[in-house]
Scaffold this active site. Sequence first.
Site, PDB file in Angstrom:
ATOM      1  N   HIS A 132       0.838  -1.204   0.000  1.00  0.00           N
ATOM      2  CA  HIS A 132       0.000   0.000   0.000  1.00  0.00           C
ATOM      3  C   HIS A 132       0.872   1.253   0.000  1.00  0.00           C
ATOM      4  CE1 HIS A 132      -3.322   2.687   1.506  1.00  0.00           C
ATOM      5  NE2 HIS A 132      -2.277   3.276   2.093  1.00  0.00           N
ATOM      6  N   GLU A 133       1.889   1.270   0.856  1.00  0.00           N
ATOM      7  CA  GLU A 133       2.766   2.449   0.929  1.00  0.00           C
ATOM      8  C   GLU A 133       3.548   2.642  -0.366  1.00  0.00           C
ATOM      9  OE1 GLU A 133       2.221   4.497   3.151  1.00  0.00           O
ATOM     10  OE2 GLU A 133       1.035   3.183   4.416  1.00  0.00           O
ATOM     11  N   HIS A 136       1.491   4.356  -2.907  1.00  0.00           N
ATOM     12  CA  HIS A 136       1.527   5.812  -2.739  1.00  0.00           C
ATOM     13  C   HIS A 136       2.742   6.402  -3.458  1.00  0.00           C
ATOM     14  CE1 HIS A 136      -1.823   6.777  -0.183  1.00  0.00           C
ATOM     15  NE2 HIS A 136      -1.448   5.975   0.806  1.00  0.00           N
ATOM     16  N   GLU A 203      -6.258   7.367  -0.715  1.00  0.00           N
ATOM     17  CA  GLU A 203      -6.197   6.132   0.080  1.00  0.00           C
ATOM     18  C   GLU A 203      -6.878   4.977  -0.646  1.00  0.00           C
ATOM     19  OE1 GLU A 203      -4.530   5.329   2.890  1.00  0.00           O
ATOM     20  OE2 GLU A 203      -3.623   7.286   2.585  1.00  0.00           O
TER      21      GLU A 203
END
Length: 282
Positions: A132-133, A136, A203
Amino acid sequence: MFANWLKTSILMAAIVALFGVIGGFVGGKSGMLLALLFGGAMNVFAYWFSDKMVLKMYNAREVDASSAPQFYGMVRELAQRAGLPMPRVYLIDEGQPNAFATGRNPDNAAVAATSGILQLLSAREIRGVMAHELAHVRHRDILISTISATMAGAISALANFAVFFGGRDSEGRPSNPLAGILVALLAPLAASLIQMAISRAREFEADRGGAEICGDPNALADALAKIDAYARGIPMAPAEAHPETAQMMIMNPLSGGGIAGLFSTHPATAERVARLRAMGRG
């Protein structure tokens, strides 16, 4: 995916436009120009130095293949899957389970995780979180969130300026003092709403991208459910001292996180989990 990007682009344009309008109210046409120049300078500073500032706020310590072999190796494998350069990897000695990414671009990125998240989650779930990071990083969300936060802060500063010095109309004449008070009250609120909407959109997109990178949507869904259950009961002092950094985290780190809907930096966890479960079934 396209809908989220379109929404983010519209919201970014809105917050820049709001900044120019408030600058115009405070100082007329010249005030609008100065406001935009000032905002641009702030964004340049944030672009180059925000990662160092945030990592210092959280007392993050950098680790490598020798000091944290399993965690570092996991990030390296995920970065390769994502087609990204290897980011710098940090650990934060905080009990609250959380993680974030920072850095001005993929070549200068960093990812950080708390000791609490490494203790709470399984290796499979941690993999989902770090994917997930890295999503980003791949989407350049750090730049977007930095600019939106900087612009929101600058709008609040301009609005406060309007209270003390009043505003100007298009001809440079003083405006109604009541208008200055309304601007001071409503402009920061509008800026915060736009900033939070940008954060929520990013997100959702990072959840989708992270699930694709790790190849296991349910791992990230399981991780989010666990983090949500534990994070609220464990305060994180650096986040409480610097609430503007809350939008960077995978889960809202603030203990006063009962404000939902429009005033939330993160989407509802239940909705995030449901979307990921649907990806897993698909």
